[in-house]
Design a protein around this motif. Structure first.
Motif, short mmCIF file in Angstrom:
data_model
loop_
_atom_site.label_atom_id
_atom_site.label_comp_id
_atom_site.label_asym_id
_atom_site.label_seq_id
_atom_site.Cartn_x
_atom_site.Cartn_y
_atom_site.Cartn_z
N HIS A 1 0.83 -1.20 0.00
CA HIS A 1 0.00 0.00 0.00
C HIS A 1 0.87 1.26 0.00
O HIS A 1 0.58 2.22 -0.73
N LYS A 2 1.89 1.28 0.83
CA LYS A 2 2.73 2.48 0.93
C LYS A 2 3.43 2.78 -0.40
O LYS A 2 3.52 3.94 -0.83
N LYS A 3 3.93 1.74 -1.06
CA LYS A 3 4.57 1.95 -2.36
C LYS A 3 3.58 2.49 -3.38
O LYS A 3 3.88 3.43 -4.12
N LEU A 4 2.40 1.90 -3.41
CA LEU A 4 1.38 2.36 -4.35
C LEU A 4 0.99 3.80 -4.07
O LEU A 4 0.86 4.62 -4.99
N ILE A 5 0.80 4.13 -2.81
CA ILE A 5 0.36 5.48 -2.45
C ILE A 5 1.41 6.52 -2.83
O ILE A 5 1.10 7.52 -3.49
N GLU A 6 2.64 6.29 -2.42
CA GLU A 6 3.68 7.30 -2.66
C GLU A 6 4.14 7.34 -4.11
O GLU A 6 4.28 8.43 -4.70
N ARG A 7 4.36 6.18 -4.71
CA ARG A 7 5.03 6.12 -6.01
C ARG A 7 4.08 6.17 -7.20
O ARG A 7 4.50 6.54 -8.29
#
Length: 822
Positions: free
Chosen positions: A430-436
């Protein structure tokens, strides 16, 4: 095949949800494996030729499904002594049943027989795909078909001729079809009650199955069914292999390691702005950035934008800078971030250039010779300006540089959302998808489907992949840090399977034998669901809450209890929505819901419309409060004007705000986003249906669903971007590049090359008539550049004479007649 409910397509795609254990039968040449909702996979001569099968039944207009093997796994048994597999199709509340049998008649012959029947006097059709054939092994194969109109012949082309089914049909209504392939001869004989078997090219088709892999479709399109009149289909496949040359087990050759000072060269990429801004003026030159560059947030609201910029410099360009605040005294070697009022603190010469748009989330940015500035109308605006500025970066030996440019930009749609599921290992993903991906491409809303959370109020329904609330809170906080509104989606009424996990709460199931929906008249129902919803409110603290409510009566018997039947589906549905709506409104929270139960087929551009009549659909719309936000999901690539004139107009005229909801077919996203802009609706939500338990592991099987976020971001923000096949970039490649966030360098790196010239056993330019792959002499590597070359910055030296041995070929089932090493 061309129209189906969301749920059927979801389960069809999600082989991971196939709970039945795979069953197999095989001979030396043929192997059949049945994999639950994916159906049969058939390997011939070790080659996966049929990747899956499907069987489905519905009303003739597909508006009411009776059964789909992609949504309900058949009961499969293997009878080893008979060398056959038998799949029993059907479900408790369906009038459709079928038996599917795969039998090895001998080592080289496979026969599939399907017997299906409809047991009620209802309008019905069925469709059976004998095989989603992998196109690659069949490219170049010649075919001959015996049809009522005579003999047809041709060649399976390298590229599909057309997207239209009729224009891409190889043969139809054939009794026998013979394919001469690179690995042998395949004879397909069709018998049974329905003569209308078809083989067509699906490689340009827009359907979900065509996006999964290059596919040829073999089977029976919609054929009619009548009450208690069985229909039998039978297809026999006989394989005659090409005489094989035994491969060389192993060869030993001398190789040479060649040291290189510049094994990997500098990576210089063109600047690409995604989504396409409203106004762009490129200028000559670059603004160099180095260790002395200052990054300044001129107000508190701009700190996230400045921090995002320095994070990108650190991750991809190896340049570590820190963010300071205030207004610098010297405007050289500085990158500035601020809200609109900060314009007065910039040089007067910049004022006429940085013309701020009036729209919310708008921004202007300027990269000059000695400084850069990003100004936003609001916190999101300056943040999105920062994301655009990051796309202007290029690697330099001593750091990075910004391409000089002037951009004025704002979004075309206010709501630009991503829909995701949870999972016990989902947090890093989730964090990768949100930020990147999401924030970088200016998506501003995250809808988290959260049924599978470890709820304190319902601990007995937790499963092994349920997400801990601590992880969920981290996802929510991280998304908000990246300027995303976070909205919980917890399904109620329909699609409530989560409530009955581990055999729990069956007393409140409307249909206990197929527990998919709760009984809205059971006194205990609302004490359960209200407690979960209250807990979700504590975790999310949202401004909006999505209650689901799609496909309520499609699975299981609903209504089933006598009192519910007397009340009727419409009244039960509306009363349930109002129960949740009133509880949320009291707390100042707006309700969101899916829109399919509020549409009839005649009011919709496609079949995502499940009211029994236009009158019932209108009645439901009239009974619901108009401040509910409707997420109107449609996954077919219908023309924009159909969406505008049908479903969008219906909801707008009823007084609702609407969010167009898409899935992963590129033209669906493009057309529905275009319709959303033309109709002036609230926005667009890009959905994913890749399983209830997601992590980075789902990227491989469901990659098109995630790369589709690139397209959704492009078309929700921009109003003048070209169709998907005309974009100046590959959405798939861009997703991978952004998601991996691999460091870029302008400095060549030392390494070595491996000289394979002694192992080369085939020429890049073939001179025989068959060529490398049996497709002709021109299908080889003769057009490949020769000599010193670079691919992705990595250096290669290719043989200067393609007519001499210049490549290494290994043994393969696809090249059985050539003596090659393993």
């Amino acid at each position: 095949m061309y129209s189906w409910s969301r749920t059927v397509w979801i389960f069809w795609l999600m082989g991971v949800l196939c709970l039945a254990e795979a069953q197999s039968v095989k001979s030396p040449w043929i192997e059949v494996t049945y994999r639950g909702t994916n159906g049969a996979e058939v390997r011939i001569a070790g080659i996966s030729l049929i990747r899956k099968t499907s069987l489905q039944s519905a009303t003739p207009d597909w508006s009411t499904p009776y059964y789909s093997s992609g949504g309900t796994a058949p009961r499969v048994r293997a009878e080893a002594s008979e060398r056959r597999l038998v799949a029993e199709h059907g479900k408790l509340d369906s009038p459709f049943t079928a038996t599917e049998e795969w039998r090895l008649l001998d080592d080289n012959t496979l026969q599939v027989t399907v017997r299906c029947v409809i047991t009620q006097d209802v309008p019905a059709i069925a469709e059976y795909c004998v095989g989603y054939l992998r196109a690659q092994p069949l490219v170049g194969a010649t075919y001959t078909a015996e049809t009522p109109d005579g003999i047809l012949s041709g060649t399976i082309p390298t590229v599909a001729k057309a997207a239209d089914r009729d224009d891409s049909t190889f043969a139809r209504r054939f009794r026998k079809l013979t394919l001469q392939t690179r690995f042998g001869t395949l004879e397909i004989t069709a018998e049974g009650d329905i003569p209308d078997i078809i083989l067509f090219d699906g490689r340009k088709n827009s359907q979900g199955w065509a996006r999964e892999a290059p596919t040829l479709w073999l089977g029976y399109l919609q054929f009619p069914l009548q009450k208690d009149l069985p229909v039998t289909l039978q297809v026999t496949m006989r394989f005659t292999p090409i005489e094989r040359v035994h491969p060389v087990e192993r060869i030993a050759v001398a190789t040479r390691i060649v040291p290189l000072k510049e094994a990997v060269g500098a990576e210089v990429r063109p600047v690409l702005l995604v989504p396409q801004p409203k106004q762009v003026q490129w200028r000559e030159g670059f603004l160099p950035l180095n260790a002395r560059t200052r990054v300044v947030a001129m107000d508190k609201a701009s700190l996230p934008a400045a921090q995002s910029f320095v994070n990108m410099l650190r991750d991809r360009y190896g340049l570590t800078l820190r963010v300071t605040t205030g207004t610098p005294s010297r405007l050289d070697n500085v990158v500035l971030f601020g809200l609109r009022p900060c314009l007065s603190r910039l040089p007067r010469a910049w004022h006429p250039l940085l013309k701020m748009p009036e729209q919310a989330e708008g921004y202007a940015l300027l990269v000059g010779a000695s400084a850069a500035a990003v100004l936003g109308n609001d916190e999101r605006g300056v943040f999105y300006g920062s994301e655009t500025l990051q796309q202007c970066l290029q690697a330099r030996p001593d750091g990075a540089a910004l391409r000089r440019v002037l951009v004025v930009d704002y979004p075309s749609l206010r709501f630009r959302g991503a829909h995701l599921f949870l999972g016990n290992n989902a947090l890093p993903f989730h964090k990768k998808l949100i930020e990147r991906i999401f924030a970088h491409l200016k998506l501003n809303t995250l809808v988290l489907e959260s049924e599978y959370t470890r709820w304190d109020s319902a601990p007995d329904i937790a499963v092994d992949f349920s997400m801990d609330k601590r992880d969920l809170r981290q996802v929510i906080a991280f998304a908000r840090q990246h300027q995303m509104e976070v909205i919980p989606l917890v399904q109620s009424m329909g699609h409530s399977e989560w409530i009955f996990r581990n055999g729990q709460n069956l007393d409140i199931a409307e249909d206990p034998e197929n527990p998919r929906a709760y009984c809205p008249l059971n006194p205990r129902t609302y004490s359960f669901i209200d407690a979960v919803y209250d807990e979700a409110l504590q975790v999310f603290e949202p401004r909006f809450f999505h209650i689901g409510h799609d496909e309520v009566n499609m699975f299981g018997r609903f209504p089933y209890h006598e009192e519910c039947k007397r009340r009727g589906l419409t009244q039960l549905f509306v009363d349930d929505v109002l129960h949740h709506y009133n509880r949320f409104k009291h707390r100042g929270i707006r309700t969101m819901m899916w829109g399919d139960m509020l549409l009839h087929r005649s009011e919709s551009a496609d079949t995502a419309a499940f009211a029994q009549s236009a009158e019932e659909a209108q009645r439901r719309r009239e009974m619901l409060p108009k401040d509910i936000i409707i997420c109107d999901w449609h996954y077919q690539p219908r023309p924009p004007e159909e969406f505008v004139q049908k479903n969008l107009r219906v909801f707008q005229q009823a007084g609702f705000e609407v969010v167009a909801t898409t899935w992963y077919t590129p033209m669906n996203i493009y057309n529905f986003a275009k319709a959303a802009q033309q109709a002036g609706i609230l926005g667009l939500l890009q959905s994913t249906w890749a399983g209830f338990n997601i992590s980075e592991a789902v990227l491989k099987p469901a990659f098109p669903q995630f790369s589709a976020f690139v397209l959704a971001a492009e078309y929700a923000w921009s109003n003048n971007s070209p169709p998907p096949d005309q974009l100046p970039y590959s959405p798939d490649d861009l997703f991978v590049d952004l998601f991996e966030r691999r460091p870029l360098t302008a400095r060549p790196r030392a390494g070595f090359a491996l000289d394979l010239s002694e192992a080369m056993n085939i020429s890049a330019a073939q001179t025989n008539t068959q060529g490398w792959l049996g497709l002709g002499a021109e299908h080889d590597l003769r057009q490949l550049p020769r000599g010193e070359q670079s691919l992705g910055g990595v250096r290669f030296r290719l043989s200067p004479d393609p007519a001499k041995p210049s490549a290494v070929a290994l043994a393969s089932s696809m090249l059985p007649a050539q003596s090659l090493p393993r």
